[in-house]
Design an enzyme around this catalytic site. Sequence first.
Site, PDB file in Angstrom:
ATOM      1  CB  SER A  14      38.733  35.789  44.351  1.00 62.69           C
ATOM      2  OG  SER A  14      38.027  34.817  43.603  1.00 62.69           O
ATOM      3  CG  PHE A  15      41.006  30.215  43.631  1.00 61.36           C
ATOM      4  CD1 PHE A  15      42.105  29.418  43.936  1.00 61.36           C
ATOM      5  CD2 PHE A  15      40.931  30.788  42.383  1.00 61.36           C
ATOM      6  CE1 PHE A  15      43.107  29.198  43.003  1.00 61.36           C
ATOM      7  CE2 PHE A  15      41.927  30.573  41.441  1.00 61.36           C
ATOM      8  CZ  PHE A  15      43.020  29.777  41.754  1.00 61.36           C
ATOM      9  CE  LYS A  17      50.062  31.207  47.298  1.00 62.35           C
ATOM     10  NZ  LYS A  17      51.345  31.470  47.991  1.00 62.35           N
ATOM     11  CG  ASP A 128      33.671  30.914  36.622  1.00 64.16           C
ATOM     12  OD1 ASP A 128      33.296  31.780  35.800  1.00 64.16           O
ATOM     13  OD2 ASP A 128      34.741  30.994  37.237  1.00 64.16           O
TER      14      ASP A 128
END
Length: 301
Positions: A14-15, A17, A128
């Site tokens: 989602s961030f 590549k 995370d």
Amino acid sequence: MEKYVKLQKIGEGSFGKAILVKSAEDGRQYVIKEINISRMSNKEREESRREVAVLANMKHPNIVQYRESFEENGSLYIVMDYCEGGDLFKRINAQKGILFQEDQILDWFVQICLALKHVHDRKILHRDIKSQNIFLTKDGTIQLGDFGIARVLNSTVELARTCIGTPYYLSPEICENKPYNNKSDIWALGCVLYEMCTLKHAFEAGNMKNLVLKIISGSFPPVSLHYSFDLRCLLSQLFKRNPRDRPSVNSILEKGFIAKRIEKFLSPQNACMTKYSSENTDVDSTITTRRTHYLLQKNFV
């Protein structure tokens, strides 16, 4: 980007590549996180830049080293060291069901804890922690990475309220949408330790609802008796449903069977302070724990 030659894409999320590159200046390989900020709101852009600020302040042998960052053509680029050994998740899967030796697990676990201590001492939540965000260098050193959703706390008692993280590693308090603090990182640390011991997730289910129910119940399949009582007892402490009952990372590092492993991961200048211990193989565990406590208090590890 003219300073770097793109080699291959090694991840996407989602961030944005993750790209493996080679530096035109020193010939070394690095990983560049490319984040498209052109369509972001001002708030989202600031959050992305905040990750850079967090990373720039993380200097520790067990944390992936930040090198530089820059913005170009609507994208934010973050340059990090490349960990040739891949991530812990892939290393676990490569076992094909063969359990790791306890010595190996504890060596990895100690390094993860040293990294997390560095983070928590700076009033930061990682938020995370998972085996896919823990990397191995060429020589087998563990490095904690991906602070993309880290949060700096204004004080150690402030509680974050955003439900965030990877589902398998979510703590009960996050699942119940309660405020949380660094003890949620400790729960996730327990999930990683369990994974290293069993090669499986502690909490698994076919859908999110059932996964949440399992996490909230705090029940998980037992770890093999092949592992020591100390290790199994530690795991049960990390999985305490009430966050107040979970140990801090400092208290984990002060446990006798953990403390005696720390010195091998100290930098040379810090190791020389405790050299006498390696010359005496019968050092009392209490002395080891006191020495470790001193090093932790002085921020040497």
